[in-house]
Motif scaffolding. Structure first.
Motif, PDB file in Angstrom:
ATOM      1  N   ILE A 136       0.860  -1.185   0.000  1.00 35.20           N
ATOM      2  CA  ILE A 136       0.000   0.000   0.000  1.00 35.20           C
ATOM      3  C   ILE A 136       0.896   1.234   0.000  1.00 35.20           C
ATOM      4  O   ILE A 136       1.779   1.374   0.847  1.00 35.20           O
ATOM      5  N   ALA A 137       0.659   2.130  -0.959  1.00 35.04           N
ATOM      6  CA  ALA A 137       1.325   3.432  -0.975  1.00 35.04           C
ATOM      7  C   ALA A 137       0.370   4.438  -0.351  1.00 35.04           C
ATOM      8  O   ALA A 137      -0.718   4.680  -0.881  1.00 35.04           O
ATOM      9  N   ALA A 138       0.768   5.011   0.790  1.00 32.77           N
ATOM     10  CA  ALA A 138      -0.071   5.989   1.491  1.00 32.77           C
ATOM     11  C   ALA A 138       0.318   7.381   1.021  1.00 32.77           C
ATOM     12  O   ALA A 138       1.284   7.975   1.490  1.00 32.77           O
ATOM     13  N   CYS A 139      -0.451   7.889   0.073  1.00 34.44           N
ATOM     14  CA  CYS A 139      -0.169   9.186  -0.552  1.00 34.44           C
ATOM     15  C   CYS A 139      -0.911  10.319   0.142  1.00 34.44           C
ATOM     16  O   CYS A 139      -0.427  11.445   0.213  1.00 34.44           O
ATOM     17  N   GLY A 140      -2.117  10.041   0.654  1.00 35.45           N
ATOM     18  CA  GLY A 140      -2.923  11.072   1.304  1.00 35.45           C
ATOM     19  C   GLY A 140      -4.064  10.444   2.068  1.00 35.45           C
ATOM     20  O   GLY A 140      -4.226   9.221   2.073  1.00 35.45           O
ATOM     21  N   ALA A 141      -4.849  11.295   2.705  1.00 35.55           N
ATOM     22  CA  ALA A 141      -5.993  10.813   3.492  1.00 35.55           C
ATOM     23  C   ALA A 141      -7.083  11.876   3.480  1.00 35.55           C
ATOM     24  O   ALA A 141      -7.563  12.329   4.520  1.00 35.55           O
ATOM     25  N   ILE A 142      -7.513  12.262   2.285  1.00 33.38           N
ATOM     26  CA  ILE A 142      -8.399  13.422   2.137  1.00 33.38           C
ATOM     27  C   ILE A 142      -9.738  13.237   2.838  1.00 33.38           C
ATOM     28  O   ILE A 142     -10.394  14.218   3.200  1.00 33.38           O
ATOM     29  N   SER A 143     -10.139  11.999   3.091  1.00 33.62           N
ATOM     30  CA  SER A 143     -11.424  11.800   3.774  1.00 33.62           C
ATOM     31  C   SER A 143     -11.433  12.417   5.167  1.00 33.62           C
ATOM     32  O   SER A 143     -12.494  12.729   5.703  1.00 33.62           O
ATOM     33  N   GLY A 144     -10.249  12.634   5.759  1.00 35.69           N
ATOM     34  CA  GLY A 144     -10.193  13.215   7.090  1.00 35.69           C
ATOM     35  C   GLY A 144      -9.522  14.572   7.149  1.00 35.69           C
ATOM     36  O   GLY A 144      -9.191  15.061   8.226  1.00 35.69           O
ATOM     37  N   TYR A 145      -9.328  15.211   5.991  1.00 37.58           N
ATOM     38  CA  TYR A 145      -8.621  16.497   5.972  1.00 37.58           C
ATOM     39  C   TYR A 145      -9.456  17.654   6.502  1.00 37.58           C
ATOM     40  O   TYR A 145      -8.933  18.569   7.118  1.00 37.58           O
ATOM     41  N   ASN A 146     -10.751  17.639   6.199  1.00 33.97           N
ATOM     42  CA  ASN A 146     -11.526  18.857   6.408  1.00 33.97           C
ATOM     43  C   ASN A 146     -12.734  18.677   7.308  1.00 33.97           C
ATOM     44  O   ASN A 146     -13.535  19.573   7.457  1.00 33.97           O
ATOM     45  N   LYS A 147     -12.879  17.530   7.920  1.00 33.24           N
ATOM     46  CA  LYS A 147     -13.933  17.327   8.917  1.00 33.24           C
ATOM     47  C   LYS A 147     -13.523  16.150   9.777  1.00 33.24           C
ATOM     48  O   LYS A 147     -12.789  15.260   9.348  1.00 33.24           O
ATOM     49  N   ASP A 148     -13.990  16.154  11.001  1.00 30.31           N
ATOM     50  CA  ASP A 148     -13.630  15.100  11.953  1.00 30.31           C
ATOM     51  C   ASP A 148     -12.119  14.931  12.037  1.00 30.31           C
ATOM     52  O   ASP A 148     -11.599  13.812  12.157  1.00 30.31           O
ATOM     53  N   VAL A 149     -11.394  16.070  11.957  1.00 36.14           N
ATOM     54  CA  VAL A 149      -9.937  16.019  11.987  1.00 36.14           C
ATOM     55  C   VAL A 149      -9.467  15.423  13.307  1.00 36.14           C
ATOM     56  O   VAL A 149      -9.869  15.856  14.383  1.00 36.14           O
ATOM     57  N   GLY A 150      -8.622  14.418  13.223  1.00 34.31           N
ATOM     58  CA  GLY A 150      -8.080  13.795  14.420  1.00 34.31           C
ATOM     59  C   GLY A 150      -8.965  12.729  15.027  1.00 34.31           C
ATOM     60  O   GLY A 150      -8.570  12.059  15.983  1.00 34.31           O
ATOM     61  N   LYS A 151     -10.178  12.551  14.472  1.00 29.00           N
ATOM     62  CA  LYS A 151     -11.081  11.534  14.994  1.00 29.00           C
ATOM     63  C   LYS A 151     -10.896  10.230  14.212  1.00 29.00           C
ATOM     64  O   LYS A 151     -10.670  10.257  13.009  1.00 29.00           O
ATOM     65  N   PRO A 152     -10.977   9.093  14.882  1.00 30.55           N
ATOM     66  CA  PRO A 152     -10.766   7.827  14.175  1.00 30.55           C
ATOM     67  C   PRO A 152     -11.852   7.584  13.138  1.00 30.55           C
ATOM     68  O   PRO A 152     -13.047   7.705  13.426  1.00 30.55           O
ATOM     69  N   THR A 153     -11.444   7.306  11.911  1.00 30.67           N
ATOM     70  CA  THR A 153     -12.401   7.058  10.836  1.00 30.67           C
ATOM     71  C   THR A 153     -12.145   5.713  10.179  1.00 30.67           C
ATOM     72  O   THR A 153     -12.747   5.386   9.166  1.00 30.67           O
ATOM     73  N   MET A 154     -11.203   4.936  10.721  1.00 30.41           N
ATOM     74  CA  MET A 154     -10.876   3.661  10.104  1.00 30.41           C
ATOM     75  C   MET A 154     -10.288   2.744  11.170  1.00 30.41           C
ATOM     76  O   MET A 154     -10.191   3.109  12.330  1.00 30.41           O
ATOM     77  N   GLY A 155      -9.893   1.559  10.747  1.00 28.58           N
ATOM     78  CA  GLY A 155      -9.239   0.630  11.642  1.00 28.58           C
ATOM     79  C   GLY A 155      -9.973  -0.671  11.840  1.00 28.58           C
ATOM     80  O   GLY A 155      -9.454  -1.590  12.481  1.00 28.58           O
ATOM     81  N   THR A 156     -11.173  -0.796  11.271  1.00 29.06           N
ATOM     82  CA  THR A 156     -11.967  -1.997  11.509  1.00 29.06           C
ATOM     83  C   THR A 156     -11.363  -3.219  10.837  1.00 29.06           C
ATOM     84  O   THR A 156     -11.675  -4.349  11.222  1.00 29.06           O
ATOM     85  N   THR A 157     -10.508  -3.023   9.835  1.00 28.07           N
ATOM     86  CA  THR A 157      -9.902  -4.166   9.148  1.00 28.07           C
ATOM     87  C   THR A 157      -8.384  -4.200   9.341  1.00 28.07           C
ATOM     88  O   THR A 157      -7.683  -4.903   8.621  1.00 28.07           O
TER      89      THR A 157
END
Length: 383
Positions: free
Chosen positions: A276-297
């Motif tokens: 996996i190449a981790a280039c960015g994480a735009i889903s968490g850039y502009n809302k819920d910053v710092g809140k967990p949005t992943m990790g279930t897998t």
């Protein structure tokens, strides 16, 4: 002779955001519009007028309230600072006794002009570079370097032949080490980086299967036209199952610019020892910053021995050993693919012409999925 401007509008940070940016002119607004004097031109300076402004998701991280400088790859933009960006500008005047060779009316790729209409910048490469052959980094290239078609817009220096294109190149070549015959998933596949990843992986590297993920059926159709074998809309209710159906044999690699929910769905679809190449994480850039949005897998990373590597393209563009890797690798390779027709710029630039006052609104489109390809702001002529 045209008189030179004495004042310029400027967008500065008014309130450093902790969550979603506020793009109006209220007391809570993220940005404030000011009118300021244009500084005098000193030796080694030039006065430029911004024509095209780059819009990049990474800018959101630069302005986050409380961000630690040691955790960024560039200087943070604090309250009171001019909003930072890269831009293409025209030289209006200069006072340069060096050998940089700029002249009035040249187009330059500016690293320090920011959200200003007019700016005084240094003539050295830390501040600006010439725009030739539609590349901001053309100063590196000899007559033997691959040249791009003459009809390519200089805005390509902000996209395919600039930071987004080089991000796609090094993410595929150096981080994922994708090989002919392998399979790949690409998130944000209709974005500035993602559309290049799709095209380069399929048509240059000759990947066996490329699966693009985007946020609308229209974008998915475009991704397939670019060469993706499968395109999936992550906003569809059936997306999790659609992804499973499209990856019955699993995939070798994942180029991720999104993070969050999509990353969670993709991780279980990667082969053992996949990358996996981790280039960015735009889903968490502009809302819920710092809140967990992943990790279930996340356990899948362990059980299937997956390798995840984050990267910043500046490490490849300006390596510590001083080499010019862009000149010898990325630029000639991408330009050659463009010349051959393996990569296209058609519909890959979303150029929005607006007056200076609307710069923040255009930038905000990055976080609502309103753009397709590279989002560029073209400033309405001030004449």
């Amino acid at each position: 002779m045209m008189s030179l401007p004495t004042h310029t509008p400027v967008w500065r940070i008014k309130n450093s955001p902790t969550d979603s940016v506020v793009l109006d002119l209220s007391d809570d607004a993220t940005f404030a519009l000011t009118e300021e004097l244009v500084p005098h031109i000193e030796d080694g300076d030039m006065l430029v007028e911004n024509l095209y402004i780059s819009n990049d998701p990474a800018q959101r991280g630069w302005i986050q309230k409380g961000v630690l400088p040691e955790r960024l790859y560039t200087a943070p933009v604090r309250e009171g600072d001019v909003m930072a960006t890269h831009s293409i500008a025209r030289v209006l005047a200069l006072k340069d006794n060096t050998s940089h060779g700029f002249k009035v009316n040249d187009l330059v790729y500016c690293l320090t002009a920011g959200w200003r209409q007019y700016a005084v910048v240094k003539t050295d490469p830390s501040a600006c570079l010439p725009v030739m052959y539609a590349s901001a980094f053309s100063r590196y290239y000899t007559a033997d370097s691959t040249r791009v078609p003459e009809n390519v817009s200089p805005t390509a220096a902000l996209g395919l032949l600039g930071v987004p294109g080089f991000t796609a190149y090094y993410g595929l070549r150096d981080i994922l080490k994708l090989k002919e015959g392998e399979s790949l998933i690409v998130s944000a596949a209709a974005g500035a980086v993602g559309n290049v990843v799709v095209q380069y992986a399929k048509k240059v590297i000759k990947a066996k299967k490329v699966i693009g993920i985007a946020g609308s059926d229209e974008k998915c159709q475009w991704i397939k036209e670019l060469g993706a074998d499968v395109a999936l809309n992550y906003k569809s209710d059936t997306f999790p199952q659609d992804l499973i159906d499209a990856t019955s044999d699993f995939v070798d690699a994942y180029f991720d610019s999104v993070g969050g929910f999509v990353l969670d769905q993709v991780i279980p679809r990667i082969k053992q020892n996949g990358r996996i190449a981790a280039c960015g994480a735009i889903s968490g850039y502009n809302k819920d910053v710092g809140k967990p949005t992943m990790g279930t897998t996340w356990i899948e990373v362990v059980t299937n021995r997956l390798s995840i590597q984050g990267f910043v393209v500046l490490d490849f563009m300006f390596p510590k050993d001083g080499s010019n890797r862009v000149a010898t690798e990325a630029f000639p390779d991408i330009a050659g693919a463009l010349q051959r027709g393996d990569i296209t710029l058609e519909r890959a630039e979303d150029i929005v012409e607006v007056p200076f006052i609307d710069i923040p609104k255009v930038w905000g489109r990055l976080f609502t999925g309103a753009n397709t390809g590279k989002l560029v702001t073209k400033l309405t002529s001030s004449a």
